[in-house]
Design a protein around this motif. Structure first.
Motif, short mmCIF file in Angstrom:
data_model
loop_
_atom_site.label_atom_id
_atom_site.label_comp_id
_atom_site.label_asym_id
_atom_site.label_seq_id
_atom_site.Cartn_x
_atom_site.Cartn_y
_atom_site.Cartn_z
N ARG A 1 -19.06 -23.80 -5.66
CA ARG A 1 -19.62 -22.46 -5.85
C ARG A 1 -19.33 -21.94 -7.25
O ARG A 1 -20.19 -21.35 -7.90
CB ARG A 1 -19.04 -21.50 -4.80
N ARG B 1 -22.04 -21.05 -10.02
CA ARG B 1 -22.10 -19.67 -10.50
C ARG B 1 -22.04 -19.65 -12.03
O ARG B 1 -22.77 -18.93 -12.68
CB ARG B 1 -20.96 -18.84 -9.91
N SER C 1 -25.19 -20.16 -13.36
CA SER C 1 -26.15 -19.21 -12.80
C SER C 1 -27.24 -19.95 -12.04
O SER C 1 -28.43 -19.64 -12.17
CB SER C 1 -26.79 -18.36 -13.88
N ALA C 2 -26.83 -20.94 -11.31
CA ALA C 2 -27.83 -21.76 -10.61
C ALA C 2 -28.36 -21.02 -9.39
O ALA C 2 -27.62 -20.33 -8.71
CB ALA C 2 -27.19 -23.07 -10.17
N VAL D 1 -33.71 -16.55 -15.44
CA VAL D 1 -33.78 -16.63 -13.98
C VAL D 1 -32.68 -15.77 -13.39
O VAL D 1 -31.54 -15.80 -13.84
CB VAL D 1 -33.58 -18.10 -13.54
N GLU D 2 -33.06 -14.99 -12.42
CA GLU D 2 -32.07 -14.06 -11.86
C GLU D 2 -30.91 -14.84 -11.26
O GLU D 2 -31.07 -15.97 -10.81
CB GLU D 2 -32.70 -13.15 -10.81
N ARG D 3 -29.77 -14.22 -11.30
CA ARG D 3 -28.57 -14.89 -10.79
C ARG D 3 -28.70 -15.15 -9.31
O ARG D 3 -29.42 -14.46 -8.60
CB ARG D 3 -27.36 -14.00 -11.03
N ALA D 4 -27.99 -16.15 -8.90
CA ALA D 4 -28.01 -16.46 -7.47
C ALA D 4 -27.53 -15.24 -6.70
O ALA D 4 -26.59 -14.57 -7.13
CB ALA D 4 -27.08 -17.63 -7.20
N LEU E 1 -14.17 -17.80 1.32
CA LEU E 1 -15.42 -18.40 1.80
C LEU E 1 -15.74 -17.84 3.18
O LEU E 1 -14.86 -17.42 3.90
CB LEU E 1 -15.27 -19.91 1.89
#
Lengths: 304, 414
Positions: free
Chosen positions: A137, A141, A144-145, B10-13, B223
């Motif tokens: 993660r 992050r 910025s995937a 591209v917008e952040r996840a 998580l």
């Protein structure tokens, strides 16, 4: 048709001193076929170098030399100011040269985390799933995937997302140079933008990036310098900002007057765009261009 | 195309909140997977319910304690063989010779134990070692010569059947003494009820405890984790289900030790496949060999291990079958053993296309097959019907696998 390089823009000198990876006089033959003859290439940290050339120009062979698939016949590879040998893919990874091949080699039945850590799972006999997920993660992050879920099987991802996973996986080994083989081939417009953004982020992280591409728009969008290969030799290194796509195509095909430039002149009769007159090999025999398959601006994966 | 440079980043996840997964989310995720073609165990569980209902209507003895005790014991030999077949199918290969290998191992056990008067343990180890060696031999041919596993094991099917007949000699049949512990284990050894309940409680407790520890570790790492409620409920359901099963079986002879051994093997295999690096490499090789190779996995070693595990478990299954029958003869491992073992793995949900399935497939699949077999036997129908029905169920299972695969494709889960 001489392969004399006639760069229209001087190659930035920065690469000479600060080069992270330098190739000098790399030659490689397969039997009687000389795939590479005395090729030079430099990449600095935090720099994107596009490697362009026609089909059979030797791009893939050069990548295979760098990634340890084919050792070179002659020439030197200098990495972090040390002369090194890259006898095997494992050796390349050890040095910090990661390669993302065009066929991404992901397991579709496994999820994103499992693919990222495939072959280097943490704690072999009782997998440390928490640590692997946290690391996955975090990595995604940082890039910025846009991945829907790290627990999604790779089969559920789009082409751009798969490319992202493949690149992220190569980053887990903490490489210094990353080689991307046609990262935008077969991707849609939005996905291409996603991958180009990712490449810029790799540059921000201070990696040296070598990107092979057939797509001049993509090359001009992210590359700092463009190294042209033609018939297994260097055919100039160009500044991506200052060079037009037409000039690059000219260097790739070895002629200004070719199918691609004629097409663009027909499309823009006013002659907009840089003047091709001062380009390389303007007086090349007209017959030659017909023999050279022109692949610039196409998105096929016809390379080798 | 050049306007890509000016395209907005591209917008952040969408930041995944470390939200706990409650019961509802768990169920919703399950339903979503089924719709996407990831059927899991549901088709086989549904099939089992149908089969049991029909068989019970046709013959009320079917669901009696006595018959179910017998059914459980009958499942074990072929179930153990099916467990090995799961390994082969996971790496995308097949072993058609498991029947012959099990027959050969039964013959070796009987000849060494009875004819040569060796201790049972020596005979067992020798038979299992023979199975191990056969797998290693297959793997050498497969890795070095590149012969398809289908052909290698087809040759093995014939070859080892011949070896079995040769070892048994002109007599053709050897009886195992009834008072040997081997036969006792396979026929007469049952877990005392108190111990069975204790094992059930331990199992449910272990499920809760591992789930709890995992959820706690995930929460510490920020998580999303399974909620306590779900964990408790899951363990309670398991506890209740198994306790009822033990109670029902204990009205007759109870739970056989051999069945406990089978469950133990299934659980151990499940752990190896899902929680170890080796297990991941098995799935990777079945999913995409080239990707596995580039990830640095020793693909040949993974293939070798799958061949060896499969033939060794086939040999163990052969020993258990001989012990159950108290004899080893020329038809040991013959007939439908081969196809039942492969069918069990496939019916249980292991994909023939590789990389998909788990250890529980062998358990569920063999229960389906033995239920059909037992039900039809109770109806006094001979094996002609059994073959036809089992064949139809196998076809149904494979068709379901193919349809589910297509559905996974269209839902992007291939």
């Amino acid at each position: 048709m001489s392969p004399t390089p006639t760069p229209t823009a001087p190659a930035p000198a920065a690469a000479e001193d600060g080069a992270l990876l330098s190739l000098r006089g790399i030659s490689k033959s397969f039997g009687a076929v000389a795939a590479l003859t005395g090729v030079d290439l430099d990449v600095a940290a935090g720099e994107v170098v596009a490697l362009v050339g026609d089909n059979g120009a030797g791009k893939s062979t050069l990548v295979k030399v760098l990634s340890g698939v084919h050792p070179p016949d002659a020439g030197t590879i200098t990495f972090e100011s040390r002369e090194v040998a890259v006898p095997s893919p494992a050796a390349a990874q050890q040095l910090g040269i990661a390669t993302v091949f065009q066929d991404l080699a992901l397991c579709e039945n496994l999820n994103v985390i499992e693919n990222l850590f495939l072959g280097r799972e943490l704690r072999a006999l009782r997998l440390d799933e928490v640590a692997m997920e946290v690391r996955s993660r975090e990595l995604l992050r940082q890039l910025s995937a846009k991945i829907p879920s790290v627990e999604a099987p790779v089969a559920a991802l789009s082409g751009g997302q798969r490319q992202t996973v493949a690149i992220a996986r190569s980053l887990l080994g903490d490489p210094k140079v990353i080689i991307l083989d046609e990262p935008t081939a077969a991707l849609g417009v939005a996905q291409t933008a996603e991958v180009l953004n990712l490449i810029e982020r790799l540059r921000e992280r201070g990696l040296g990036v070598i990107m092979i591409s057939h797509n001049m728009a993509d090359v001009k969008a992210v590359a700092d310098r463009v190294a042209v290969l033609r018939l297994g030799r260097n055919n100039g290194v160009f500044d991506a900002e200052a060079t037009s796509a037409e000039e690059l195509v000219a260097a790739i095909t070895g002629a200004t007057d070719n199918v691609v430039s004629r097409r663009s002149r027909r499309a823009r009769p006013s002659g907009g765009g840089p003047d091709p007159e001062d380009g390389a090999g303007a007086d090349a025999e007209p017959a030659a261009d017909e023999q050279v398959p022109t692949t610039a601006m196409t998105k096929g994966d016809g390379d080798e | 195309m050049s306007d890509l440079t000016t395209a907005p980043p591209v917008e952040r996840a969408p930041a995944e909140e470390p939200q706990d997964r409650g019961l509802r989310a768990t169920l919703a995720g399950m339903a979503d997977r089924v719709r996407g073609g990831d059927l899991g165990v549901w088709p086989v569980v549904a099939g089992l319910v149908v089969i049991w209902t029909v068989m019970q209507i046709l013959n009320p003895v079917f669901l009696s304690s006595a018959n179910l005790v017998n059914l459980a014991m009958e499942c074990v030999p072929v179930g153990v063989i099916a467990l090995g077949v799961v390994f082969m199918l996971l790496v995308g290969q097949i072993d058609l010779s498991v029947g012959s290998v099990s027959g050969l191992s039964a013959a070796i056990t009987a000849v060494l134990f009875v004819d040569h008067g060796m201790p049972a343990v020596v005979a067992l180890v020798a038979a299992a070692a023979a199975g191990c060696l056969i797998g290693w031999f297959y793997a050498q041919v497969f890795n070095r010569l590149g012969v398809p596993s289908f052909v290698i094991t087809l040759a093995g099917l014939l070859g080892f059947l011949g070896l079995q007949l040769w070892i048994l000699g002109p007599k053709g049949s050897i009886n195992l003494p009834f008072d040997s512990w081997l036969v006792t284990f396979a026929q007469l050894d049952f877990v005392p009820p108190w111990l069975a309940y204790a094992l059930v409680a331990a199992g449910a407790g272990a499920l809760y405890w591992t789930g709890h520890a995992r959820a706690a570790a995930r929460r510490r790492a920020g998580l999303p984790a399974t909620t306590e409620q779900t964990l408790v409920l899951r363990s309670a359901v398991l506890l209740a289900g198994l306790a009822v099963a033990v109670w029902y079986l204990s009205r007759d002879r109870g739970v056989g030790w051999m069945f406990v051994l089978f469950l133990g093997l299934v659980l151990a295999t499940h752990y190896v496949l899902s929680r170890t690096k080796y297990g991941k490499s098995v799935y990777a090789v079945g999913g995409n060999v080239e990707a596995a190779r580039r990830a640095g996995i020793n693909v040949k070693a993974v293939y070798t291990s799958a061949f060896v595990v499969c033939t060794t478990l086939a040999a163990v299954g052969g020993i258990l079958a001989a012990a159950r029958l108290a004899a080893s003869n020329q038809s040991s491992g013959g007939g439908d053993v081969n196809l039942n073992a492969i069918a069990a793995a496939v019916i249980g949900g292991t994909s023939l296309f590789g990389g998909r399935g788990n250890a529980f497939a062998a358990l569920l699949g063999i229960v389906v097959i033995q239920s059909i077999s037992s039900g039809l036997t109770l109806l006094n129908l001979d094996s002609s019907y059994r073959f036809m029905v089992t064949g139809a169920v196998l076809l149904l299972a494979v068709a379901l696998d193919s349809v589910a695969r297509r559905s996974r494709r269209t839902h992007g889960r291939a």
